[in-house]
Design a protein around this motif. Structure first.
Motif, mmCIF file in Angstrom:
data_model
loop_
_atom_site.group_PDB
_atom_site.id
_atom_site.type_symbol
_atom_site.label_atom_id
_atom_site.label_comp_id
_atom_site.label_asym_id
_atom_site.label_seq_id
_atom_site.Cartn_x
_atom_site.Cartn_y
_atom_site.Cartn_z
ATOM 1 N N LEU A 52 0.828 -1.210 0.000
ATOM 2 C CA LEU A 52 0.000 0.000 0.000
ATOM 3 C C LEU A 52 0.863 1.261 0.000
ATOM 4 O O LEU A 52 0.589 2.214 -0.740
ATOM 5 N N SER A 56 1.226 3.864 -3.155
ATOM 6 C CA SER A 56 0.721 5.233 -3.017
ATOM 7 C C SER A 56 1.856 6.248 -2.901
ATOM 8 O O SER A 56 1.598 7.423 -2.688
ATOM 9 N N PHE A 313 -4.271 3.804 -4.600
ATOM 10 C CA PHE A 313 -3.545 3.161 -3.502
ATOM 11 C C PHE A 313 -3.577 4.025 -2.248
ATOM 12 O O PHE A 313 -3.618 3.517 -1.127
ATOM 13 N N TYR A 314 -3.546 5.345 -2.461
ATOM 14 C CA TYR A 314 -3.617 6.276 -1.325
ATOM 15 C C TYR A 314 -4.949 6.082 -0.601
ATOM 16 O O TYR A 314 -4.998 6.007 0.632
ATOM 17 N N ALA A 316 -6.669 3.391 -0.605
ATOM 18 C CA ALA A 316 -6.571 2.094 0.068
ATOM 19 C C ALA A 316 -5.799 2.217 1.373
ATOM 20 O O ALA A 316 -6.165 1.608 2.387
ATOM 21 N N LEU A 317 -4.747 3.038 1.356
ATOM 22 C CA LEU A 317 -3.937 3.212 2.565
ATOM 23 C C LEU A 317 -4.754 3.889 3.666
ATOM 24 O O LEU A 317 -4.720 3.473 4.834
ATOM 25 N N MET A 320 -7.117 1.408 5.044
ATOM 26 C CA MET A 320 -6.412 0.446 5.904
ATOM 27 C C MET A 320 -6.148 1.052 7.271
ATOM 28 O O MET A 320 -6.370 0.409 8.299
ATOM 29 N N THR B 125 -8.922 -6.727 8.405
ATOM 30 C CA THR B 125 -8.575 -5.959 7.209
ATOM 31 C C THR B 125 -9.717 -6.026 6.197
ATOM 32 O O THR B 125 -10.199 -7.112 5.910
ATOM 33 N N LEU B 129 -9.094 -4.719 0.275
ATOM 34 C CA LEU B 129 -7.668 -4.408 0.301
ATOM 35 C C LEU B 129 -6.834 -5.663 0.043
ATOM 36 O O LEU B 129 -5.787 -5.596 -0.606
ATOM 37 N N VAL B 132 -6.588 -5.975 -3.490
ATOM 38 C CA VAL B 132 -5.580 -5.066 -4.041
ATOM 39 C C VAL B 132 -4.180 -5.670 -3.888
ATOM 40 O O VAL B 132 -3.362 -5.626 -4.810
ATOM 41 N N ILE B 133 -3.911 -6.259 -2.720
ATOM 42 C CA ILE B 133 -2.594 -6.848 -2.461
ATOM 43 C C ILE B 133 -2.342 -8.014 -3.435
ATOM 44 O O ILE B 133 -1.263 -8.113 -4.048
ATOM 45 N N GLN B 136 -1.509 -6.746 -6.807
ATOM 46 C CA GLN B 136 -0.137 -6.258 -6.930
ATOM 47 C C GLN B 136 0.863 -7.419 -6.956
ATOM 48 O O GLN B 136 1.846 -7.385 -7.690
#
Lengths: 344, 292
Positions: A52, A56, A313-314, A316-317, A320, B125, B129, B132-133, B136
């Motif tokens: 993440l 980002s 991604f930002y 997503a961060l 999170m 979590t 996400l 997403v992981i 990637q």
């Protein structure tokens, strides 16, 4: 010295493999494998953060804190603007609504299960409430979008509109050009659409209800019988005793609420099917919106240039970290309960 | 303190509020109404799924592919089953190892605390996400959405569920079993494999089933990874068909026939998931399995 084996003794399954070096090797290998599993799990969580932050990085450098003060989300190359504010707002409002309705309902249900229902009823009710947790989120989404939304639009929202139309909310910030303006806003505004913050909040209510209920139930069961009997002995009514129980279990109940909140923050599919998917900030319950998880689900695959993807991604961060903070608080509260239970 | 002092204490519960009995009854009724409302919601949701799902159900749904005429979702049902199977192959061993460590080897130090926290956080979590992981880690290097990436995302979700269920089930094995085994001269590993794991077998199996029921209904982590497939392609290195992805795709369409298919698919999915969950509940009734 090895003991002589007596054939009249029952067979010992362990004595045949008395090769000590081998046994110790197996012992160590087993422990190492178990430890390896734990280390792998820890690595997974580290990877989550590495991916993440790495993804980002570009947006962190280029957008930085402006991400949190920009409402616009405009991924057109050249004129692009990325701000998480409207998605944070959407996640916040739907979660708040879900807790506002869901917490009293869940605690009421948990009190019913633990302190009102006879034993033959408590088990089945508990089981049915837990079934609510087992229904997949996409199923709630489909039901929400084809059954609940039309019902909201045609029945509930017109009634709510008449009831709430004069209520002005506290001033809400609006950021049309990056500037902050404040103005009083109506709690309900515009026509009922059925796909709005209210719908998102209601569907989340259904989804967090079983979690909060189940944990609150477990926590309430810890209330010591001695205090209960003592209270009744002093002439306390059922509700006065129950209030003692709620006060006694408040940390655990708060933990349960935080866990429900974490679930609401991370929930994706059910919400995007009813919330309308627009990047607006509006105080109105009848306005469409978007959540952080929702924008990821809808746009992550469409992010076709680097800064757009990095902004995703930002988001997503940020998601999170919000979920992390909520979960840490919840677990801290609940593990305190566990420790107290072990001591008792 | 003598008896007179005790008498002098006012009773904290009585006296001040003459209507307290009525308040008590009122709250009791309110709590009952809360429960009734929660159960009513469950009933309404399940009733709609049942009625609409059966109404639109056709034999072709189970035998045909999405682009055939009449349309079906055979490949999606099979795809979900295989995807969940692959996820279990990846996630269950890791989860079980974690559970074994936490129940049998973990001490009271900082590492145990850290491991517990990490597992709780991984369980909390947001699943999107984890998608997403997996995107990637697998999709980006291979330049293609695939069944493997979807299975990996689902495996991430399974690990903490299976870990917690295994840990709780292993803890339920009475401590004297371990002592008796050690007394017979068994090593720690022998005790684990020949005494503790067989005793906890049923419980661990149900924990795994709970994990399967949970990931079978997941959609969000598959959006960027498995992607969906209209063909009967079951090669995990290609985009993979999944029931939940198909429901999502059809629910967004304006075509009534597709929406009807989505209802049937939801009924099939919910039936599978609820049967699994109910089976678990009835097997371990009386024992505590933390599903959430």
């Amino acid at each position: 010295m090895t003991a002589p084996t007596d054939p009249t003794l029952p067979h010992n399954p362990f004595i045949d493999v008395q090769q000590n070096a081998f046994r110790r090797g197996v012992d160590k290998a087993t422990k190492a494998a178990a430890l390896g599993g734990v280390l792998l799990t820890i690595t997974i969580l580290i990877i989550v953060f590495v991916v993440l932050i790495h993804g980002s990085w570009m947006a962190l450098r280029q957008i930085g804190w402006h991400f949190f003060t920009t409402q616009a989300w405009n991924p057109v190359p050249g004129r692009d603007q990325y701000g998480v504010l409207s998605f944070l707002y959407g996640t916040g409002v739907t979660t708040f609504l879900a807790l506002l309705i869901g917490v009293p309902l869940s605690i009421g249900t948990a009190i019913f299960i633990t302190r009102i229902a006879p034993r033959w009823l408590a088990g089945p009710v508990s089981f049915l409430v837990e079934l609510l947790a087992a229904i997949p989120s996409i199923a709630y989404g489909l039901w929400g979008c084809f059954v609940m939304s039309p019902w909201l639009q045609n029945y509930l929202e017109p009634i709510l509109y008449d009831a709430l139309k004069h209520i002005k909310l506290i001033p809400v910030g609006k950021y049309p050009s990056g500037r902050i303006e404040f103005f009083p806003a109506n709690l309900v505004h515009g026509g009922p659409s059925g796909s709005d913050f209210l719908a998102g909040g209601l569907i989340l209510t259904i989804m967090i209800l079983p979690i909060i209920t189940a944990i609150t139930r477990d926590v309430l069961l810890q209330f010591p019988q001695e205090i209960e009997h003592g209270a009744y002995g002093l002439g306390a009514t059922w509700w006065q005793t129950t209030r003692l129980a709620l006060a006694y279990c408040r940390a655990g109940i708060f933990g349960a609420v935080m866990l429900g909140m974490a679930r609401a923050i991370g929930e994706t599919m059910a919400v995007i099917m009813v919330i309308g998917n627009t990047d607006h900030i509006s105080a109105s319950l009848f306005a469409g919106g978007q959540t952080m998880s929702g924008v990821l689900a809808n746009e992550f695959m469409e992010a076709d240039h680097p800064i757009y993807l990095s902004a995703m991604f930002y988001v997503a961060l940020v998601l999170m970290l919000s979920s992390l903070v909520t979960n840490v608080i919840a677990r801290a509260l609940l593990s305190r309960i566990d420790r107290e239970r072990q001591l008792a | 303190m003598n008896a007179d002092d005790i008498k002098a204490q006012p009773n904290p519960f009585a006296g001040r509020n003459p209507g307290r009995r009525w308040i008590s009854r009122g709250v009791m009724v309110l709590c009952t109404l809360c429960t009734a409302l929660a159960l009513a919601v469950l009933f309404v949701v399940l009733a709609y799924m049942g009625i609409r799902g059966i109404e639109y159900m056709t034999p072709a749904f189970f035998t045909n592919l999405p682009l055939q005429s009449p349309e079906g979702m055979r490949n999606c049902i099979i795809g979900t089953v295989i995807l969940v199977g692959l996820a279990s192959v990846l996630g269950v061993p890791v989860g079980m190892l974690c559970g074994i460590y936490m129940a049998e080897y973990a001490g009271k130090g900082w590492f145990t605390y850290l491991a517990q926290l990490v597992m709780d956080l991984l369980a909390g979590t947001p699943t999107i996400l984890l998608g997403v992981i997996a995107w990637q880690l697998v999709v980006v290097p291979l330049h293609q959405q695939s069944g493997w990436s979807g299975a990996l995302a689902l495996a991430f979700i399974m690990v903490p569920i299976v870990a917690r269920a295994s840990e709780e089930m292993l803890r339920l094995v009475p401590h004297p079993h371990r002592e008796a085994s050690a007394g017979l001269g068994a090593s720690k590993a022998q005790t684990l494999f020949m005494v503790i794991l067989p005793a906890a077998k049923a419980g661990i199996t149900t924990g795994i089933m709970l994990g399967i029921a949970r990931v079978a209904g997941e959609t969000a982590p598959l959006l960027f990874t498995a992607l969906g497939n209209d063909q009967a392609v079951y090669n995990p290195s290609q985009p993979y068909p999944s029931l939940t992805l198909k429901i999502w795709q059809y629910s967004q369409s304006a075509e009534p026939a597709w929406r009807h298919q989505a209802w049937t698919a939801v009924l099939v999915l919910v039936t599978m998931v609820l049967l699994f969950t109910a089976a678990v509940r009835f097997t371990v009734r009386g024992r505590k399995v933390n599903a959430i």
